[in-house]
Design an enzyme around this catalytic site. Structure first.
Site, short mmCIF file in Angstrom:
data_model
loop_
_atom_site.label_atom_id
_atom_site.label_comp_id
_atom_site.label_asym_id
_atom_site.label_seq_id
_atom_site.Cartn_x
_atom_site.Cartn_y
_atom_site.Cartn_z
N HIS A 35 -56.64 51.47 31.50
CA HIS A 35 -55.42 50.81 31.08
C HIS A 35 -55.20 49.59 31.61
CE1 HIS A 35 -54.88 53.41 34.67
NE2 HIS A 35 -53.83 52.33 34.91
N HIS A 51 -52.15 46.86 32.61
CA HIS A 51 -50.66 46.91 32.83
C HIS A 51 -50.35 45.35 32.63
CE1 HIS A 51 -50.43 49.64 36.09
NE2 HIS A 51 -51.90 49.73 36.31
P1 AMP Z 1 -53.16 52.70 38.30
O1 AMP Z 1 -54.15 53.77 37.79
O2 AMP Z 1 -53.21 52.44 39.83
O3 AMP Z 1 -53.39 51.50 37.43
O4 AMP Z 1 -51.79 53.22 38.08
C1 AMP Z 1 -51.51 54.19 37.19
C2 AMP Z 1 -50.13 53.71 36.31
O5 AMP Z 1 -49.70 54.83 35.53
C3 AMP Z 1 -49.12 53.69 37.38
O6 AMP Z 1 -48.20 52.12 37.30
C4 AMP Z 1 -47.98 54.87 37.10
O7 AMP Z 1 -46.68 54.62 37.17
C5 AMP Z 1 -48.28 54.93 35.41
N1 AMP Z 1 -48.29 56.48 35.13
C6 AMP Z 1 -48.75 57.63 35.81
N2 AMP Z 1 -48.38 58.57 34.92
C7 AMP Z 1 -47.65 58.03 33.94
C8 AMP Z 1 -47.09 58.83 32.72
N3 AMP Z 1 -47.11 60.26 32.57
N4 AMP Z 1 -46.08 57.77 31.76
C9 AMP Z 1 -46.22 56.53 31.97
N5 AMP Z 1 -47.06 55.98 32.90
C10 AMP Z 1 -47.66 56.79 33.93
#
Ligand code: AMP
Ligand code: ZN
Length: 136
Positions: free
Chosen positions: A98, A100
């Site tokens: 993903h 951001h």
């Molecule tokens: P990272 O893997 O460190 O980039 O972080 C994962 C990101 O996914 C974080 O910013 C979380 O807030 C976000 N996240 C986790 N679960 C969900 C969800 N069910 N829906 C939307 N965002 C999510």
């Protein structure tokens, strides 16, 4: 496979979707750094930059570019952070690739870490979601 982002793509889990095409999907981050923080993901499960098929990579950036403009316009941002965490040593928590996109405002004081994330109400998330969609 128990992947939270695959479950959002399939509709099994609720996500605040802002964009979808044949290959990519984008939705609001549930604990945003700033309101309007979204995540762009390939619909096909891959973990991060290392295993993403090259056939997706180029389009990935162009979808991120398009949605950065939408988020910026929708949130009247002064700037945008675009970043990806690859591997747990780099802070990656969700193991589905993903990118951001975080809208920023002058002196908003936000930090890009996992600490001090915001918790927004459902109504606010819905309203931000519609605002971004209107700007796509
Ligand atoms: P990272 O893997 O460190 O980039 O972080 C994962 C990101 O996914 C974080 O910013 C979380 O807030 C976000 N996240 C986790 N679960 C969900 C969800 N069910 N829906 C939307 N965002 C999510
Ligand atoms: Zn997945």
């Amino acid at each position: 496979m128990d992947c939270v982002f695959c479950r959002i793509v399939s509709g099994e889990l609720r996500g605040y979707k802002v964009y979808e095409d044949e290959q990519f999907f984008a939705f609001l981050d549930i604990n945003p750094i700033r309101p309007g923080h979204i995540l762009v993901i390939p619909k096909t499960h891959c973990v991060n930059i290392f295993d993403t098929p090259e056939v997706f990579s180029e389009r990935y950036y162009s979808v991120v570019q398009k949605l950065s403009r939408s988020v910026s316009n929708a949130m009247l941002a002064d700037g945008i952070n675009v970043f990806q965490l690859n591997g747990s040593a780099a802070g990656q928590i969700v193991l589905h690739s993903h990118i951001h996109i975080v809208p920023r405002h002058k002196d908003d004081g936000a930090s890009l870490s996992h600490d001090n994330r915001m918790k927004l109400e459902d109504a606010e998330l819905k309203s931000i979601c519609s605002r971004i969609i209107e700007h796509i």
